[in-house]
Design an enzyme around this catalytic site. Sequence first.
Site: not given
Length: 337
Positions: A117, A141
């Site tokens: 990400t 996350y």
Amino acid sequence: MKVLITGGAGFIGSTIASAFAERGVTPVVLDSLITGRQEFTDGKIFYQGDIGDGELVDTIFREHPDIAVAVHCAALIVVPDSMADPLRYYRVNLGRTRDFAEHLVRNGCDRMIFASTAGMYRPEADLSVTETSALEPQNPYTRSKMMAELMLEDVCRATSLRVVSLRYLNPIGADPQLRTGLQNSKPTHALGKMIESYELGVPFKITGVDWDTRDGTAIRDYIHVWDIARAFCEAADRFDSVVPPLRPAGEGSGYEVINLGTGDGTTVRELVEAFREVVGDAFVAEEAPARPGDVVGAFVRPDKAWELLRWKPEYTIEDAIRHSLQWAERRRELDVA
């Protein structure tokens, strides 16, 4: 040639599997089906199980010794869930990745493409991010993905494993042939909310209109999932040139980060206008105050992806909207069946 795809029954992993198959590469899918869909594995070599199961991974490599690269997509990815249960996110995204890397090294697989990400970066003043932007993850996350990458880089320095990490922000759309798409019937991103508002016939709320962007609304880097899948294929094709197997002492770690994105992003207001281009001007949007926790967002500069992979997005935001709408209808048919 075969490619092992963890999380290959999920949204992105299944699309990557189809993209490889279209190029004549056989995907071998490993997925627990906790969030993946069984039908996304139809017609593919499929093993159901956990990436941390060493005996299962050993079996896969024993039965498919021609696996040339592992694509690691298996992960938990929902930010609010990570804040409510961070231990689970670190256990899966960090701990299981550690286990999987060990299994690859043990089986002599020295190529991994890691689905990561770009949300771990601190945006620059113009809201862009590059591979050299500072890392400043804002939730469990993104922290778990960053920590997994730091761990993998250490493993690459000490073993034969080499890793290409592809970082991106907001995948949308669906397989253009509608073979696969989002598993979740109610996605929480802005496009998902627009589709929900459109189907219910209620106005879509643009939350926050005074951000420091080109039109005052938040910005996201929406990228078509098929374009992401293409990047994984290009990374596999060019892997040994991106991360050479034999490196002079002190030159490189066997680890390479490449960002995927559009280069300018899409504001919420621009997304509304693109949505109207697809469904018509009757789609209604209303302005509303920003919600607690809302952020201005960021976009990715993909120059390195072009330099190393000869990759850039091919699908437009309108294409992604159209495919998302078509997949929403297709998913309803699958759910009924």
